[in-house]
Write a protein that holds these residues in place. Structure first.
Motif, short mmCIF file in Angstrom:
data_model
loop_
_atom_site.label_atom_id
_atom_site.label_comp_id
_atom_site.label_asym_id
_atom_site.label_seq_id
_atom_site.Cartn_x
_atom_site.Cartn_y
_atom_site.Cartn_z
N ILE A 252 0.84 -1.20 0.00
CA ILE A 252 0.00 0.00 0.00
C ILE A 252 0.87 1.25 0.00
O ILE A 252 0.68 2.17 -0.80
CB ILE A 252 -0.94 0.01 1.22
CG1 ILE A 252 -2.05 -1.03 1.05
CG2 ILE A 252 -1.55 1.40 1.43
CD1 ILE A 252 -2.85 -1.28 2.31
N ALA B 252 -6.44 -4.14 -0.02
CA ALA B 252 -5.20 -3.35 0.05
C ALA B 252 -5.14 -2.36 -1.11
O ALA B 252 -4.74 -1.20 -0.94
CB ALA B 252 -3.98 -4.27 0.03
N GLY C 141 -4.98 1.60 -0.68
CA GLY C 141 -3.91 2.39 -1.28
C GLY C 141 -4.45 3.51 -2.15
O GLY C 141 -3.96 4.64 -2.12
#
Length: 419
Positions: free
Chosen positions: A29, A236, A240
């Motif tokens: 991330i 994730a 991100g």
């Protein structure tokens, strides 16, 4: 056709503990986020906010939406195939992996020249060092990280700490600059001006070139792959994208507050550093030091991210590269970037804007190959039935990025010769 990745940090794809998987996801991330919010993006944001004002908010929104489609597709396909992007491309359309690798490596080299220049500008603002000296120190520090016996751990820790520092400091400056939030929100959806070259450049600076693959390749090297990890990988990727989206918008607001107040910012002079001028106007000398810290953190993490990801494409030419060999190749990559930074006379800020545009032109090539792989090569993913909605969004995004590239190629290369 499936190729299993060797995890240099000791992770394996099977039997991964929850703590190890969580660490791998956090590392991916922040690698994606800090690569997407590097000195290029910061300089591009200051330059284009100065030129377009609140209308630049639309380009931010476009970059986030394109980021969403690109990253969900790339992370998903890399996770399911357990292959690097260049190997996926070769398996899907023979020979294209080599082309993609060359484009990403060349684009990453240009980007890293700009990143090192960003490190020089950051240390100049923070400590008053000459930009060439500051850039050299930043590059040598990155080289030291890759020469470390625990390079993988060092990379993850530096990126996470630097990323958190960037977020906190930027939020502070955005609060101090008091931007016209209402107008910015309105023009996020109904801009007074739409500039395709600007959008292509900002997209390239946030998700183009090597940035597209940075988080996915980090997951691969950590062993977080396979259908069993797909749910966590998707979360994730979304996290991100959310982190980078918020950071982009907050940075834009911080600079917009200065521009809206009537402060003149130089974006074309030989020594222009528009983001530094904006931060100094917002918070005085403290703002200048904060800018230096943010810019340097963005630069050092981007030097690491660009070098790490670009060299990960070298394995398509040499399949049996060990972790140590890759680290040495990464050191050489950074050293070459430093050499060109020292001899190139293009102003660092101008170079940072150009490389964003260059990577924006590279983006549709790789994305097209990946969308084809998702559409027609389910065999590479163990027969996985790829979501049709994601492929349709991917195809539409491909068409959009090709069109933007066509409309933008002239203005982007004109940046190299602009005064």
């Amino acid at each position: 056709m499936e190729q299993t990745s060797t995890a240099p940090d000791g992770a394996a794809s099977g039997g991964m503990s929850a703590k190890t998987r969580r660490g791998a996801l956090i590392a991916a991330i922040f690698l994606m986020a800090t690569s997407a919010i590097g000195p290029g993006f910061i300089t591009q944001t200051a330059t284009f906010t100065t030129r377009l004002g609140s209308a630049f908010a639309f380009a931010i929104l476009a970059s986030i939406l394109i980021d969403f489609v690109v990253q969900l597709n790339i992370w998903r396909i890399v996770t399911l195939t357990k292959m690097r992007a260049s190997d996926i491309a070769n398996a899907a359309i023979p020979g294209t992996g080599y082309v993609l690798a060359i484009l990403v490596i060349v684009g990453g080299l240009f980007f890293n020249i700009g990143n090192i220049g960003g490190g020089g500008l950051g240390l100049n603002a923070l400590l008053g060092l000459d930009p060439k000296l500051g850039g050299s120190i930043s590059a040598l520090l990155a080289i030291g990280i890759f020469l470390s016996h625990r390079a993988g751990v060092a990379i993850d820790r530096v990126i996470v700490v630097a990323g958190l520092m960037m977020i906190v400091l930027t939020v502070y400056v955005a609060f101090v600059s008091q931007p016209p939030v209402g107008d910015a929100f309105f023009q996020t959806f109904l801009p007074s001006t739409i500039d395709f070259a600007t959008i292509t450049t900002i997209v390239g600076g946030t998700v183009g070139g090597y940035i597209t693959y940075s988080g996915a390749h980090r997951l691969l090297d950590k062993g977080t792959v396979g259908i069993e990890n797909l749910g966590a990988v998707n979360r994730a990727a979304l996290t991100g994208i959310a982190v980078t989206g918020v950071m982009r918008y907050v940075l834009f607001l911080a600079i917009l507050g200065v521009v809206a107040s009537g402060v003149a910012i130089d974006v074309t002079g030989a020594g222009a550093n528009p983001a530094a001028q904006a931060f100094q106007a917002a918070a005085g000398d403290v703002g200048m030091r904060i800018f230096g810290a943010i810019f340097w953190a963005a630069a050092i993490t981007s030097v690491i991210g660009a070098a790490y990801t670009s060299v990960s494409f070298v394995t398509v030419f040499k399949k049996d590269m060990t972790e140590r060999a890759r680290n040495i190749a990464t050191v050489i990559f950074i050293a070459v970037s430093l050499f060109f930074y020292i001899i190139i006379t293009t102003p660092p800020a101008q170079m940072l804007v150009f490389v964003g545009g260059l990577n924006g032109l590279i983006l549709p090539i790789g994305l097209t190959i990946f969308i084809y792989a998702g559409w027609a090569r389910s065999d590479l993913m163990g027969g996985y039935r790829y979501p049709r909605w994601l492929l349709i969004l991917g195809a539409l995004t491909c068409a959009l990025t090709w069109y933007m590239g066509y409309k933008s190629i002239g203005p982007i290369f004109a940046l190299l010769t602009a005064a």
